[in-house]
Design a protein around this motif. Structure first.
Motif, PDB file in Angstrom:
ATOM      1  N   GLU A  46       4.662   4.290   3.708  1.00  0.00           N
ATOM      2  CA  GLU A  46       5.688   4.581   2.693  1.00  0.00           C
ATOM      3  C   GLU A  46       6.244   3.303   2.090  1.00  0.00           C
ATOM      4  OE1 GLU A  46       5.723   5.995   5.751  1.00  0.00           O
ATOM      5  OE2 GLU A  46       5.187   8.046   5.199  1.00  0.00           O
ATOM      6  N   GLU A  47       6.486   2.304   2.956  1.00  0.00           N
ATOM      7  CA  GLU A  47       7.023   1.037   2.488  1.00  0.00           C
ATOM      8  C   GLU A  47       6.037   0.344   1.545  1.00  0.00           C
ATOM      9  OE1 GLU A  47      10.055  -1.600   2.166  1.00  0.00           O
ATOM     10  OE2 GLU A  47      10.112   0.150   3.449  1.00  0.00           O
ATOM     11  N   CYS A  48       4.769   0.403   1.894  1.00  0.00           N
ATOM     12  CA  CYS A  48       3.728  -0.239   1.079  1.00  0.00           C
ATOM     13  C   CYS A  48       3.600   0.436  -0.274  1.00  0.00           C
ATOM     14  CB  CYS A  48       2.399  -0.202   1.821  1.00  0.00           C
ATOM     15  SG  CYS A  48       0.991  -0.780   0.849  1.00  0.00           S
ATOM     16  N   LEU A  49       3.611   1.763  -0.271  1.00  0.00           N
ATOM     17  CA  LEU A  49       3.328   2.492  -1.505  1.00  0.00           C
ATOM     18  C   LEU A  49       4.520   2.627  -2.444  1.00  0.00           C
ATOM     19  CD1 LEU A  49       0.880   5.246  -0.224  1.00  0.00           C
ATOM     20  CD2 LEU A  49       0.377   3.002  -1.199  1.00  0.00           C
ATOM     21  N   HIS A  50       5.643   1.976  -2.122  1.00  0.00           N
ATOM     22  CA  HIS A  50       6.746   1.937  -3.094  1.00  0.00           C
ATOM     23  C   HIS A  50       6.291   1.231  -4.364  1.00  0.00           C
ATOM     24  CE1 HIS A  50      10.148   3.765  -1.151  1.00  0.00           C
ATOM     25  NE2 HIS A  50       9.882   3.107  -0.018  1.00  0.00           N
ATOM     26  N   ASN A  51       5.401   0.281  -4.198  1.00  0.00           N
ATOM     27  CA  ASN A  51       4.815  -0.418  -5.339  1.00  0.00           C
ATOM     28  C   ASN A  51       3.499   0.286  -5.682  1.00  0.00           C
ATOM     29  OD1 ASN A  51       3.783  -2.143  -7.220  1.00  0.00           O
ATOM     30  ND2 ASN A  51       3.921  -3.987  -5.954  1.00  0.00           N
ATOM     31  N   VAL A  52       3.368   0.798  -6.908  1.00  0.00           N
ATOM     32  CA  VAL A  52       2.177   1.563  -7.294  1.00  0.00           C
ATOM     33  C   VAL A  52       0.923   0.701  -7.375  1.00  0.00           C
ATOM     34  CG1 VAL A  52       3.418   3.384  -8.499  1.00  0.00           C
ATOM     35  CG2 VAL A  52       2.710   1.346  -9.746  1.00  0.00           C
ATOM     36  N   ALA A  53       1.078  -0.595  -7.378  1.00  0.00           N
ATOM     37  CA  ALA A  53      -0.082  -1.485  -7.435  1.00  0.00           C
ATOM     38  C   ALA A  53      -0.676  -1.724  -6.048  1.00  0.00           C
ATOM     39  CB  ALA A  53       0.311  -2.819  -8.057  1.00  0.00           C
ATOM     40  N   CYS A  54      -0.076  -1.165  -5.003  1.00  0.00           N
ATOM     41  CA  CYS A  54      -0.518  -1.412  -3.635  1.00  0.00           C
ATOM     42  C   CYS A  54      -1.383  -0.277  -3.115  1.00  0.00           C
ATOM     43  CB  CYS A  54       0.679  -1.586  -2.706  1.00  0.00           C
ATOM     44  SG  CYS A  54       1.684  -3.030  -3.114  1.00  0.00           S
ATOM     45  N   TRP A  56      -2.791   1.190   0.716  1.00  0.00           N
ATOM     46  CA  TRP A  56      -2.575   1.109   2.160  1.00  0.00           C
ATOM     47  C   TRP A  56      -3.856   1.508   2.879  1.00  0.00           C
ATOM     48  CZ3 TRP A  56       0.811  -0.786   5.498  1.00  0.00           C
ATOM     49  CH2 TRP A  56       0.817  -0.320   6.809  1.00  0.00           C
ATOM     50  N   CYS A  57      -4.251   0.676   3.846  1.00  0.00           N
ATOM     51  CA  CYS A  57      -5.429   0.952   4.650  1.00  0.00           C
ATOM     52  C   CYS A  57      -4.965   1.240   6.076  1.00  0.00           C
ATOM     53  CB  CYS A  57      -6.379  -0.239   4.606  1.00  0.00           C
ATOM     54  SG  CYS A  57      -7.997   0.123   5.310  1.00  0.00           S
ATOM     55  N   ILE A  58      -5.236   2.469   6.564  1.00  0.00           N
ATOM     56  CA  ILE A  58      -4.692   2.920   7.855  1.00  0.00           C
ATOM     57  C   ILE A  58      -5.212   2.112   9.046  1.00  0.00           C
ATOM     58  CG2 ILE A  58      -4.651   4.879   9.459  1.00  0.00           C
ATOM     59  CD1 ILE A  58      -4.349   6.695   7.089  1.00  0.00           C
ATOM     60  N   PRO A  59      -6.534   1.930   9.234  1.00  0.00           N
ATOM     61  CA  PRO A  59      -6.986   1.268  10.460  1.00  0.00           C
ATOM     62  C   PRO A  59      -6.493  -0.173  10.590  1.00  0.00           C
ATOM     63  CG  PRO A  59      -8.883   2.099   9.218  1.00  0.00           C
ATOM     64  CD  PRO A  59      -7.653   2.355   8.418  1.00  0.00           C
ATOM     65  N   THR A  60      -6.417  -0.892   9.485  1.00  0.00           N
ATOM     66  CA  THR A  60      -5.989  -2.302   9.565  1.00  0.00           C
ATOM     67  C   THR A  60      -4.491  -2.451   9.333  1.00  0.00           C
ATOM     68  OG1 THR A  60      -6.444  -2.611   7.216  1.00  0.00           O
ATOM     69  CG2 THR A  60      -8.233  -3.123   8.759  1.00  0.00           C
ATOM     70  N   LYS A  61      -3.823  -1.373   8.949  1.00  0.00           N
ATOM     71  CA  LYS A  61      -2.387  -1.402   8.591  1.00  0.00           C
ATOM     72  C   LYS A  61      -2.109  -2.525   7.598  1.00  0.00           C
ATOM     73  CE  LYS A  61      -0.609   0.866  12.617  1.00  0.00           C
ATOM     74  NZ  LYS A  61       0.384   0.941  13.645  1.00  0.00           N
ATOM     75  N   ALA A  62      -3.025  -2.617   6.615  1.00  0.00           N
ATOM     76  CA  ALA A  62      -2.906  -3.661   5.609  1.00  0.00           C
ATOM     77  C   ALA A  62      -2.446  -3.040   4.298  1.00  0.00           C
ATOM     78  CB  ALA A  62      -4.239  -4.363   5.420  1.00  0.00           C
ATOM     79  N   ARG A  84      -5.021   4.941   1.260  1.00  0.00           N
ATOM     80  CA  ARG A  84      -3.932   5.755   0.705  1.00  0.00           C
ATOM     81  C   ARG A  84      -3.400   5.032  -0.526  1.00  0.00           C
ATOM     82  NH1 ARG A  84      -5.931   8.618   4.100  1.00  0.00           N
ATOM     83  NH2 ARG A  84      -4.870   9.658   5.792  1.00  0.00           N
ATOM     84  N   TRP A  85      -3.190   5.819  -1.588  1.00  0.00           N
ATOM     85  CA  TRP A  85      -2.642   5.249  -2.817  1.00  0.00           C
ATOM     86  C   TRP A  85      -1.777   6.306  -3.472  1.00  0.00           C
ATOM     87  CZ3 TRP A  85      -3.654   6.407  -8.117  1.00  0.00           C
ATOM     88  CH2 TRP A  85      -3.094   5.493  -9.011  1.00  0.00           C
ATOM     89  N   GLY A  86      -0.587   5.964  -3.843  1.00  0.00           N
ATOM     90  CA  GLY A  86       0.326   6.913  -4.484  1.00  0.00           C
ATOM     91  C   GLY A  86       1.157   7.674  -3.472  1.00  0.00           C
TER      92      GLY A  86
END
Length: 173
Positions: A46-54, A56-62, A84-86
């Protein structure tokens, strides 16, 4: 059929209105400067996807910048099932499939509406052509009746004129 077209037009107007209002609201309040995606790694989706340009990759938590040069993020960055995006609850692969299906449904709906409109126009034109043909036939029948009536009147006048001339003993012509 008319109600279907009206409802489609109404839906388009509502969507357009919402888009314009959203654009006006975004234009009125300038967005804060975006935080680079790499700083949000090892946080939460959730924190990552606040920015729509980001992305999120679950296994690496990147949290990484979305690779805009590619339409889809390559597997070397993150697999589509894990990306994950959006929104965090929908993986990128499901998002792509859902968007494709919705786009296909919209395209098919537009094609069906266009075909229905063309069919209605052709039926309307046939009805109009038939109506014009009936009017032309009625006009010709009226014209024939008037011609025969005029011919009868002219024949009567000729008979009277010939009779008058014969009575007086004058030649007809």
């Amino acid at each position: 059929m008319f109600r279907l077209h009206t409802s489609v037009v109404f839906a388009i107007i509502v969507v357009f209105h919402v888009v314009v209002r959203t654009a006006e609201a975004q234009a009125a309040t300038p967005p804060p400067a975006p935080v680079p995606c790499s700083l949000k790694s090892n946080t939460s989706c959730e924190e990552c996807l606040h920015n729509v340009a980001c992305l999120w990759c679950i296994p690496t938590k990147a949290c990484i910048e979305y690779p805009v040069k590619n339409i889809l993020p390559p597997g070397s960055v993150c697999h589509l099932n894990d990306a994950r995006w959006g929104v965090c609850w929908l993986n990128f692969q499901a998002l792509i499939i859902t968007a494709s299906v919705l786009a296909g449904v919209i395209i098919i709906a537009v094609i069906v509406c266009c075909c229905c409109c063309c069919k209605c126009d052709r039926i309307g034109n046939r009805k109009e052509d038939a109506r014009v043909e009936r009017q032309n036939r009625a006009r010709k029948e009226n014209q024939k009746a008037r011609r025969s009536e005029m011919q009868m009147r002219h024949d009567e006048i000729r008979k009277k004129y010939v009779m008058k001339h014969k009575e007086k003993g004058k030649p007809w012509m």
